[in-house]
Structures are given as C-alpha cells and as structure tokens.
Design a protein around this motif. Structure first.
Motif, PDB file in Angstrom:
ATOM      1  N   TYR A 183       4.463   6.594 -57.818  1.00  0.00           N
ATOM      2  CA  TYR A 183       5.501   7.580 -57.512  1.00  0.00           C
ATOM      3  C   TYR A 183       6.841   6.882 -57.385  1.00  0.00           C
ATOM      4  CZ  TYR A 183       4.896   6.050 -52.630  1.00  0.00           C
ATOM      5  OH  TYR A 183       4.816   5.302 -51.488  1.00  0.00           O
ATOM      6  N   GLU A 184       7.902   7.656 -57.615  1.00  0.00           N
ATOM      7  CA  GLU A 184       9.261   7.120 -57.581  1.00  0.00           C
ATOM      8  C   GLU A 184      10.190   8.221 -57.097  1.00  0.00           C
ATOM      9  OE1 GLU A 184      11.036   4.441 -60.828  1.00  0.00           O
ATOM     10  OE2 GLU A 184      11.898   6.425 -61.260  1.00  0.00           O
ATOM     11  N   TRP A 185      10.857   7.974 -55.948  1.00  0.00           N
ATOM     12  CA  TRP A 185      11.798   8.936 -55.366  1.00  0.00           C
ATOM     13  C   TRP A 185      13.222   8.523 -55.725  1.00  0.00           C
ATOM     14  CZ3 TRP A 185      10.843  13.459 -52.857  1.00  0.00           C
ATOM     15  CH2 TRP A 185       9.536  13.693 -52.419  1.00  0.00           C
ATOM     16  N   LYS A 186      14.035   9.530 -56.113  1.00  0.00           N
ATOM     17  CA  LYS A 186      15.441   9.280 -56.423  1.00  0.00           C
ATOM     18  C   LYS A 186      16.302  10.377 -55.825  1.00  0.00           C
ATOM     19  CE  LYS A 186      15.037   6.828 -60.872  1.00  0.00           C
ATOM     20  NZ  LYS A 186      15.406   6.868 -62.300  1.00  0.00           N
ATOM     21  N   LEU A 187      17.541  10.027 -55.495  1.00  0.00           N
ATOM     22  CA  LEU A 187      18.577  10.991 -55.169  1.00  0.00           C
ATOM     23  C   LEU A 187      19.627  10.866 -56.263  1.00  0.00           C
ATOM     24  CD1 LEU A 187      20.123  13.052 -53.528  1.00  0.00           C
ATOM     25  CD2 LEU A 187      20.912  11.195 -52.028  1.00  0.00           C
ATOM     26  N   GLY A 188      19.653  11.842 -57.154  1.00  0.00           N
ATOM     27  CA  GLY A 188      20.482  11.715 -58.337  1.00  0.00           C
ATOM     28  C   GLY A 188      19.945  10.578 -59.187  1.00  0.00           C
ATOM     29  N   THR A 189      20.782   9.578 -59.454  1.00  0.00           N
ATOM     30  CA  THR A 189      20.326   8.403 -60.215  1.00  0.00           C
ATOM     31  C   THR A 189      20.009   7.229 -59.298  1.00  0.00           C
ATOM     32  OG1 THR A 189      22.637   7.689 -60.500  1.00  0.00           O
ATOM     33  CG2 THR A 189      21.679   9.102 -62.222  1.00  0.00           C
ATOM     34  N   VAL A 213       9.700   3.422 -54.209  1.00  0.00           N
ATOM     35  CA  VAL A 213       8.616   3.492 -55.182  1.00  0.00           C
ATOM     36  C   VAL A 213       7.336   3.105 -54.466  1.00  0.00           C
ATOM     37  CG1 VAL A 213      10.080   2.969 -57.169  1.00  0.00           C
ATOM     38  CG2 VAL A 213       8.985   1.111 -55.919  1.00  0.00           C
ATOM     39  N   GLY A 214       6.205   3.454 -55.080  1.00  0.00           N
ATOM     40  CA  GLY A 214       4.920   3.115 -54.476  1.00  0.00           C
ATOM     41  C   GLY A 214       3.776   3.532 -55.361  1.00  0.00           C
ATOM     42  N   PHE A 261      -0.220   5.457 -55.377  1.00  0.00           N
ATOM     43  CA  PHE A 261      -1.125   6.337 -54.650  1.00  0.00           C
ATOM     44  C   PHE A 261      -2.388   5.577 -54.270  1.00  0.00           C
ATOM     45  CE2 PHE A 261       1.480   9.782 -56.005  1.00  0.00           C
ATOM     46  CZ  PHE A 261       1.175  10.835 -55.160  1.00  0.00           C
ATOM     47  N   SER A 262      -2.874   5.868 -53.091  1.00  0.00           N
ATOM     48  CA  SER A 262      -4.187   5.366 -52.688  1.00  0.00           C
ATOM     49  C   SER A 262      -5.234   6.416 -53.022  1.00  0.00           C
ATOM     50  CB  SER A 262      -4.207   5.070 -51.187  1.00  0.00           C
ATOM     51  OG  SER A 262      -4.029   6.278 -50.448  1.00  0.00           O
ATOM     52  N   ASP A 263      -6.487   6.017 -52.966  1.00  0.00           N
ATOM     53  CA  ASP A 263      -7.572   6.937 -53.305  1.00  0.00           C
ATOM     54  C   ASP A 263      -7.693   8.062 -52.292  1.00  0.00           C
ATOM     55  OD1 ASP A 263      -8.117   5.406 -55.495  1.00  0.00           O
ATOM     56  OD2 ASP A 263      -9.701   4.232 -54.497  1.00  0.00           O
ATOM     57  N   GLN A 264      -7.169   7.851 -51.084  1.00  0.00           N
ATOM     58  CA  GLN A 264      -7.330   8.853 -50.037  1.00  0.00           C
ATOM     59  C   GLN A 264      -6.172   9.854 -49.992  1.00  0.00           C
ATOM     60  OE1 GLN A 264      -7.589   5.477 -49.329  1.00  0.00           O
ATOM     61  NE2 GLN A 264      -9.843   5.533 -49.503  1.00  0.00           N
ATOM     62  N   ARG A 265      -5.080   9.613 -50.725  1.00  0.00           N
ATOM     63  CA  ARG A 265      -3.915  10.467 -50.641  1.00  0.00           C
ATOM     64  C   ARG A 265      -3.709  11.246 -51.939  1.00  0.00           C
ATOM     65  NH1 ARG A 265       0.090   9.293 -46.988  1.00  0.00           N
ATOM     66  NH2 ARG A 265       1.007  11.233 -47.781  1.00  0.00           N
ATOM     67  N   ASP A 266      -3.259  12.493 -51.797  1.00  0.00           N
ATOM     68  CA  ASP A 266      -2.894  13.282 -52.969  1.00  0.00           C
ATOM     69  C   ASP A 266      -1.474  13.817 -52.847  1.00  0.00           C
ATOM     70  OD1 ASP A 266      -3.224  15.125 -50.989  1.00  0.00           O
ATOM     71  OD2 ASP A 266      -4.678  16.373 -52.053  1.00  0.00           O
ATOM     72  N   ASP A 267      -0.668  13.210 -51.965  1.00  0.00           N
ATOM     73  CA  ASP A 267       0.730  13.592 -51.887  1.00  0.00           C
ATOM     74  C   ASP A 267       1.555  12.388 -51.455  1.00  0.00           C
ATOM     75  OD1 ASP A 267       0.449  13.291 -49.119  1.00  0.00           O
ATOM     76  OD2 ASP A 267       0.184  15.426 -48.780  1.00  0.00           O
ATOM     77  N   ASP A 324       8.893  11.459 -59.210  1.00  0.00           N
ATOM     78  CA  ASP A 324       8.110  11.366 -60.440  1.00  0.00           C
ATOM     79  C   ASP A 324       6.783  10.683 -60.127  1.00  0.00           C
ATOM     80  OD1 ASP A 324      10.008  12.553 -62.059  1.00  0.00           O
ATOM     81  OD2 ASP A 324      11.063  10.664 -62.393  1.00  0.00           O
ATOM     82  N   ILE A 325       5.676  11.383 -60.427  1.00  0.00           N
ATOM     83  CA  ILE A 325       4.338  10.806 -60.300  1.00  0.00           C
ATOM     84  C   ILE A 325       3.841  10.548 -61.720  1.00  0.00           C
ATOM     85  CG2 ILE A 325       1.997  11.165 -59.461  1.00  0.00           C
ATOM     86  CD1 ILE A 325       3.117  12.987 -57.317  1.00  0.00           C
ATOM     87  N   THR A 326       3.464   9.302 -62.021  1.00  0.00           N
ATOM     88  CA  THR A 326       3.172   8.920 -63.400  1.00  0.00           C
ATOM     89  C   THR A 326       1.770   8.346 -63.531  1.00  0.00           C
ATOM     90  OG1 THR A 326       4.126   6.723 -63.024  1.00  0.00           O
ATOM     91  CG2 THR A 326       5.595   8.418 -63.878  1.00  0.00           C
TER      92      THR A 326
END
Length: 946
Positions: A569-575, A580-581, A583-589, A608-610
């Motif tokens: 996952y990747e968090w952005k505010l504008g550009t 970033v990080g 996902f672990s097997d135990q998390r879905d958010d 963005d989740i890729t």
C-alpha cells in the motif's frame, strides 16, 4: 382523528413521515385488520397511488412491489406517484412506499391493490360418466357446466328460455357447486332428459356490479342432435415431403352439434411455422424446412364433451451429422493397425425418414461389395441415427487405401453424404500432449488466452474441451465453458478465450473424440488457468469534511485480489508521499491517521493497494467546506408589506451537519448581491434559521442562493426560487372543509396582514369525529415535530407565540387542550391552554405565549363530549419566535369588508315608525380597496338609520 395528517409547526430536521393516498378510478378503499389499506380497482383502469411525505431534509421516495408468487419480480420506482395504465389482474398485490432522509428509521407504508375483473363465461356440456352414446337421447343425464374467471368470486344464475332455474323449482333439475372447485363453477344437472329440457339455456355470471363490472352471459341450445365433436384428417400419416415443398394439412369435422371449431397445434407449446397459413381446418406451410418436421394435431371443440383430437407426423427428408470412427482390433485390445489383424470402419448418419436411409461403400472410388473378408453390415432402420460398418478381416497390404461410405435416401430429395476414411501403414492412433510450460497458465483480466493441446495421429481426431468440476462445488456452477456450453469442439487443438475474467479460472480438460478418429480409449490432458486481477478496494471515492485542529482516520479496505500475497500500500496527499507498507496475512485494510488537521492537510488523499496484476485506489477528498444549507420549503410564501409594489419573504433553512466543519460565520446571500447574513454563536443541528427578505418587486420572482462561510472559505450552495403570492399558506394542509355526516363549517377568514381579514374559501381544517364508535372522554392528539429552543443574547429561555384557530359548536362539545411537551432528562407535558363547551358557530383565534427551556413539541388534544353533536375543529396552526401580537379588534374574524350591495326586497313595514325593513344582498372583498368600502358603509347605514 379521521385524517392521517402530521402537524408541522416550526421546522427542525425531522425524520420522514408519510401516508398513501389514491386518485383516479378507485372502486373502494377500505381498512382491514392491522391497519392495512386495500385499494380496489377495475382491470383496464389506471392505478394511481401517491405517497404524501413530510420530513426535513426532503425524503427520497421509492415504490416497490413485493410479489406473492415466485414468478413475480420486484419492481421499483423512484417517484412520489405510482401510475400503472391499463392495469391487469397480474399486477395486483402489495405495494410499498419507502421514504428516508437519513434521520431515524425509514418511513414505510403499504397498500394492497386488488384488481377486479370478470371474463366471459363458457358453457360446456357433459353426459353422465360411462355413457358411450354420442348423442343425447331420452333417459340420459346431462350436465351443463358454466365457468368464468373473476375477482371477486363469481355468482351464477341459470335460465331456461325465459324461466329462471333455481334449486327445487323443477324436480328434474339440480343446481350445485362441486366442493372440489371451491365455488368457481356452477353446474346445472338435467336428470333423465325430458322434452322440455331441449331448450335454450343461458348462464349469467355476476360479481354484483362491483367496480361497475356488468353481468355477462353465455348461451347454449340443447337438442336431441347435440353431440360431442369428431374430426378426421384428409392426408397421409406420416406425411413425407422434401425440403422446399409446400404442404397442406386438411382437417374436417366429421360430427358434432353445434358444429365444432377447428385449430392446429404442435406439442409442448411449440409455435406453428412462421410462414404457415391457417384457414379453418386447413394448414398450409410453404417452402417447408427440416425444422418444420414433427407432430401436428388438429383439435375440434364445440363445448360438448371432450375436444376431439387427431394427430399426424410430417417428415421432411434430410441427412445430418455424418461421422466415422476406426476400431483397430476389437478382439486383441490393441490400439494399432497391424497386418493380419481386424480393422472395423463405422459410419453414422441421422436421416429423415430413417427407413429410407441407405448406405454404399467405395474403395478408392470403386464400389465395394460385402465378402468373406470385407463384411458390410447395417443397423436396423428403426434405430436412429443409422450406422453402417465395414469389417476388414485379416488385414493385408493390398487393403490399404481410401474407403468411402455414402449415405443417401431411397427416394432422393436431398444430397448424399460421403465420408472418406484412409487406411494405410501410416494410420496410427492419436496421442495428446500439452506443450512444455503451457499446463499452468497465468493471465490477467481482459487478456486473450490460448489453451493448446497438441494432438498427433492419423486421422487427426476432433478435440473436445470441457471444464473439470472443482471438488466440493456443484457441477452446475463450474462445469460450463466460457461460452456457456458444456463442451466445445476444436479441430486444431486450441481453445481461445477472449476478454478472460476471474470467473474463468480453473482446470480445463482436452480429450480426443471417438468420432472422426480412432475408437479407442480417449486421450486427455489438463490445463490449469489462473486469472489474476488487481485489488478491489472500498471506498473508491468519498468526501470527508473536517474542521481545523481535529484528528481523523482514513481507512482503505481490501475486498479481493489475486494474487493476494505480497500486497503493498502507498498513501499520498496530492503528489506528496505519506507512507508505504506491506499487508500482513491477518489484515485486510490499511489506515492513515491525522492527529491535528492544518490548512496544508486539506486536499485529495489516495491509497493505492497493488499486486502483480495492478492497483486498486481509494480516494478521500478532505475539505473544510461547509455542507449545503437545506431550505425549508413548507415555510411561508410571500408576505404582504404596507407599500403596494413590493413584498417580503421569510427565508427559512436548516444547516446540514453544522458541527462537521468549523463554525459557520455567515451566509452569503446571492440575491441582488446583498451583504452576508452574520451568524452569532454555534449553529445546532436541526436549528431553524430565519432571514427576512424585503423590497422584493411585485410580481417578480427571485432566484436565491445561500452559501455558508467558515474559516475555510465558502461551502456548498443551495438555491431556491421565490415566487410572489399574495396569500399566506399555513403550516397545515388539512382535508377540505366538507365531510360526510357532519355539517359544513363556515369559512375561516384570514389574511397575511394580522390586522385585517379576507375570505379563504379553499382552505382545509382538522377535526375530531365524535360519531360511533367514539365514546365520552375519548381523546385524539396531534403532535408537532421536535425542534430546538434557541437561546438568545437577552435570555436563555426565548419566547414563542403559538397560535391557531378553533371551531367548537354543538351541545355535546368536550374540551380542547394545548400542552407544551419538553424533552429534558424526562419528558414533561404542561397544560398551557384549555377550553370547554359550546363556543358558537364561528371560528375563533387563540394565541399562547410559551417559554421552552429544552427541545420541545406542541400537543393539541381534543376530548369527546357526552354525545355526537360535538365536533371540534382546528386550523391554521403557526408558531413564531417573539411575543404574541395583539389580535385584531374582531378576533372572530367571521365578517369581511362589503364590496358591493344591491337592494333585494322590502320585507315588511314597522308600524311604530312607518319605516320599511329593507333586505340587502352584499358581496365581499377578500382584500384591498379599503377606503371606498368604508365610505359606502357610512352611506348605507346613514340611509338605513334615517
């Protein structure tokens, strides 16, 4: 209270309330148990149901129908009015109106629609059971059965000639309704036919004129010639024709009285050929096709006994589906063709008619006859499809060559089918393999995928593709191919899937077909298809309104993805990259937290989740913009002012979610670009805000735009159009001023000017009904919505004026009470006004000053007196902030300015004065032109005094 209206006083946010009313051509509307309403309508009329809704903000309305049968489907209509033109019987059922505005629970009301209809009755005639005679002779029992579909249940009446038949009126006649038909049929039984029973009979069906449905009738003449139908066909059976020919099927009635009607049918509801022409009992089909073959039935009916039926079969000559297979050695279980062994070649063809099918064999183009080593056999002609076999015993080198089986029809009419089969030293059984690296395919949604199986052998067989059922899953859910078929043929061993989807993942099987190839154990191989797709996330897009300095969290949820491992996952505010990080097997958010929002924190946040197939994006628009205000559309219309060419308007609104953002400092009013409306203090949710617009030019209309302003800047705008009106609508829209069984009340005269009166003859009012089953001291209450008490800079307990008009006339008048209901830690009802007894046949006004300290409601209570002559009515309920204004001198307001008077007639002479009493006929003005009227009044009264 006999009307289902809600009492609306001042307006704060209120949850949706509703009732369903009808318009148009209702037969009847009645109340049943549990307050269910039943609306009855005649088939073919127009159904129109309207959902009357109150509530603020304006509720969204949706009509649905919950059907009673599995074949019915739910219909949905987003509109206040449900309208069905030319309604039919199948559209009856329970209809639901649902309204919701986000406050409290949705309001739901239902009404059952009952569609009434009556079909034409049908009379059928039957003899007593076991009777073999075709005609009706003496000493026979005959049943006349009358049937009509209807709603409500139909009532039947029989007449013989002009004589009405009833049970017991004639010893030779019985009339009864069989139990097993549940009253839907009426049977007239004629026991041991007598001469007088040969007559004209009429069956009348009636639903007793409900919905204006008139009675219907059917007639039948019974005679000693009455007989059930019989038919015969004037054609060969079966009828064998060639494709393209014109066929004619002739059916005639050979007996029956009345003369039977004839019709042609196909079994199982199949339609007659589109090109066919039916004239009486003659069916003509031009240019007959192979698909037109099959069974045809002629049915004759005259409503006597059972219908007569004759059936014939049409056979259209044709050959279809030629196939072959080679059996290398049926006795030695060997898949190879070897010299000295036996080889069997089989051909199969579907033929119509099957008995005309004939085969012949060729070797290298020359006719081949059956011998000791070349044995030709055919299956029974009754077996379909037909098969021919060529057994080559003790195969020799000279037997290698091309063998052809030729299928044809004995009487011609269709091309032959020739099938070539090569037998040589290179004829080998098939082998099936999957190319290296192609047994496990990975694709992404939308791609085009080729599944390939390599097949060798001579002759090269057809490849059959199918899907392998997954363990634990029903076959019906997984066994279908992408094109919806169970099995797909391929001649080159390639299965191409375009625009592949995730549902197409799974295991596919390719195998050799025994047709057009070797008759050996099928060779097969498996291919695993994995369809990758990018993450699906929620919410895809949402708007979040936040005040400065507040903390909040954003959450992006993963719904599904393939592959579901190594998700990032990747968090952005504008550009600007925030974090970033993985996902672990135990998390879905994944969450992003803002501890204290500053001005730079406003903007568009993305997550963005890729995976290998792509990315799914959650978008959050964080803004400090205030939500739009919501105009209160049920507020006053235009207000009169003292000057003749201008008018004013009381603009009222509530603010949507005022606490979601910074405090609203002002509202920008977009009418003539006037200055902003300043706001003191914090606006509460549901608080009714008011601003008076003045100097509006009559009769112009104005577009008003209202925009909330905070520290962030301007919020979302709301617009409404103000239209000039000289009359002041009230808070209540009640039923018209006439009602069945109760006297009509006199008109209530009101104007927008509190110091004058005008005639409002089109008004409405609410009343309590004191007739049965009401009893003494029965009470009825109207409750206003709950709204907040505004605090002011002068006092924490503001003053409101509650005003209404009442009419209390009759010798059994009970009591009219007004309560102030306050909602603090406990709910308290305080009596603030009360009146009992007869107040005369006139409308009076009451004004009550109240000082609520918390959120409150107004409660109006009517109490029934000791008898039925005691209806109490109320009208024009209003509440305004501030002191109650002094009422006009005549608070009854039952007189109006005289507009024009004319002499009617002299009643009589007063002897003591010698003066005549003159009766005047006067008309009245609702408003305006005051001075000339006053002068005229002075002249008139001076004249009458003198």
């Amino acid at each position: 209270i006999s009307s289902s209206c809600a009492l609306l006083l001042s307006r704060s946010d209120t949850s949706a309330q509703m009732r369903i009313v009808h318009s148009g051509q209702a037969c009847n509307v009645e109340e049943e148990r549990y307050s269910e309403r039943v609306y009855t309508i005649k088939e073919g009329e127009t159904l129109e149901l309207q959902c009357l809704v109150t509530g603020h903000p304006r509720p969204q309305i949706r009509w649905t129908k919950t059907a009673g049968g599995a074949s019915d489907r739910e219909s949905s209509l987003h509109n206040e009015t449900l309208r069905i033109q030319n309604i039919n019987r199948h559209q009856g059922g329970r209809y639901y109106c649902k309204a919701e505005n986000g406050l409290g629970s949705p309001a739901i009301r239902s009404i059952r629609v009952d569609v009434y209809y009556l079909d034409d009755p049908v009379i059928t005639i039957h003899q007593s059971v076991g009777e073999a005679k075709e005609q009706f002779y003496f000493e026979r029992t005959v049943f006349l059965r009358c049937v009509a579909n209807s709603n409500p249940p139909v009532h039947y009446t029989w007449r013989r000639g002009r004589e009405v038949l009833s049970q017991g009126s004639d010893s030779g006649v019985e009339i009864y309704e069989p139990f097993f038909t549940q009253g839907e049929t009426k049977i007239l039984k004629l026991k041991n036919l007598r001469p007088q029973d040969y007559a004209d009979y009429t069956c009348f069906s009636s639903v007793r004129n409900v919905c204006g449905i008139e009675d219907k009738s059917a007639h039948f003449t019974l005679s000693n010639r009455t007989a059930p139908p019989s038919v015969k066909l004037l054609l060969d059976d079966p009828l064998v024709v060639n494709a393209g020919e014109t066929i004619t099927l002739v059916c005639v009635a050979s007996g029956g009285d009345p003369h039977p009607s004839l019709k042609w049918m196909r079994p199982d509801g199949q339609q007659l050929p589109r090109r066919s022409v039916v004239k009486g009992g003659t069916l003509t089909v031009p240019a007959v096709a192979i698909d037109d073959g099959g069974v045809y039935s002629c049915v004759g009916s005259n409503n006597v006994g059972n219908p007569a039926k004759k059936t014939t079969t049409i056979l259209v000559r044709g050959l279809r589906k030629g196939r072959f297979w080679i059996t290398p050695d049926p006795y030695h279980n060997d898949d190879n063709i070897q010299i000295g062994r036996e080889v069997k070649i089989s051909c199969q063809v579907e033929a119509t008619p099957p008995e005309e099918l004939q085969f012949s064999w060729l070797k290298n183009g020359r006719p081949l006859r059956s011998s000791e080593r070349m044995v030709i056999t055919h299956t029974d002609t009754d077996v379909s499809p037909g098969t021919t076999n060529l057994d080559i015993i003790d195969l020799k080198f000279t037997d290698f060559g091309t063998y052809t089986c030729v299928a044809s029809l004995r009487n011609g009419g269709t091309p032959e089918i020739s099938i070539d089969v090569n037998i040589s030293s290179t004829t080998v059984p098939p082998e099936l393999t999957v190319p290296r690296g192609r047994s496990h395919l990975i694709a992404q949604e939308g791609d085009t995928v080729d599944l390939q199986c390599l097949v060798s052998g001579k002759p090269k067989p057809i490849i059959l593709w199918s899907r392998v059922e997954e363990s634990g899953v029903a076959a019906a859910a997984t066994a279908l191919m992408p094109d919806g078929s169970v099995q797909t043929e391929s001649y080159d061993g390639i299965l191409r899937i375009s625009n592949v989807t995730r549902e197409m993942s799974g295991t596919y099987r390719c195998q050799t077909s025994q047709y057009n190839g070797f008759n050996v154990k099928p060779r097969e191989a498996l291919i695993q298809l994995v369809v990758q797709f990018p993450p699906a996330v929620e919410p895809e897009h949402t708007e979040i309104r936040q005040a400065l300095g507040r903390a909040f969290s954003l959450t992006c949820r993963l719904l599904r993805a393939h592959p579901a491992r190594l998700l990032r996952y990747e968090w952005k505010l504008g550009t600007r990259l925030l974090t970033v990080g993985q996902f672990s097997d135990q998390r879905d958010d994944t969450n992003y937290h803002v501890r204290a929002l500053n001005r730079e924190g406003y903007g568009e946040y993305t997550c963005d989740i890729t995976n290998e197939a792509g990315a799914g994006r959650c978008t959050f628009l964080v803004t400090g913009k205030a939500n739009p205000p919501e105009f209160y559309y049920d507020t006053y219309s235009a207000l009169w002012q003292s000057r003749p060419r201008v008018y004013g308007f009381k603009l009222q609104w509530t603010q949507m979610e005022p606490n979601a953002v910074d405090r609203i400092l002002a509202y920008r009013l977009g009418i003539r670009q006037v200055s902003a409306i300043p706001m003191e203090g914090t606006i509460q949710k549901g608080e009714l805000l008011t601003y008076n617009l003045t100097e509006l030019i009559k009769p112009e209309s104005y577009l008003v735009r209202l925009t909330p302003i905070t520290r962030y800047g301007e919020g979302d705008s709301t617009e409404r159009i103000i239209t000039y009106s000289g009359r002041l609508p009230r808070f209540l829209s009640f039923n018209p001023r006439t009602r069945a069984g109760t006297q009509t009340l006199p008109p209530l005269y009101l104007t927008s000017d509190p110091d004058s009166c005008f005639c409002d003859l089109s008004g409405f009012y609410m009343y309590i009904e004191t007739s049965r089953p009401r009893l003494e001291d029965d009470t009825a209450r109207l409750l206003s919505p709950t709204f907040n008490s505004k605090s002011s800079s002068v006092s924490n307990n503001p003053t409101y004026c509650f005003a209404f008009y009442y009419h209390m006339y009759g010798k059994h008048i009970g009591a009219l009470n007004v309560f102030l209901r306050q909602k603090g830690q406990a709910v308290t009802d305080t009596l603030v006004w009360s009146l009992t007894g007869n107040q005369g046949d006139r409308w009076r006004q009451a004004k009550v000053k109240i000082h609520p300290t918390t959120a409150f409601q107004m409660v109006i209570e009517g109490v029934r007196g000791s008898g039925i002559e005691g209806d109490i009515a109320i009208d024009d309920v209003a509440i305004e902030e501030g002191e109650c204004k002094d009422p006009p001198p005549n608070t009854v307001c039952n007189t109006s300015y005289i507009h024009q008077c004319e002499l009617s007639h002299v009643l009589h002479v007063l002897p003591e004065t010698g003066s005549d009493i003159i009766l005047w006929k006067c008309s009245f003005l609702p408003s305006g032109a005051y001075e000339p009227i006053l002068v005229f009044l002075k002249v008139m009264f001076d004249f009458m005094t003198s």
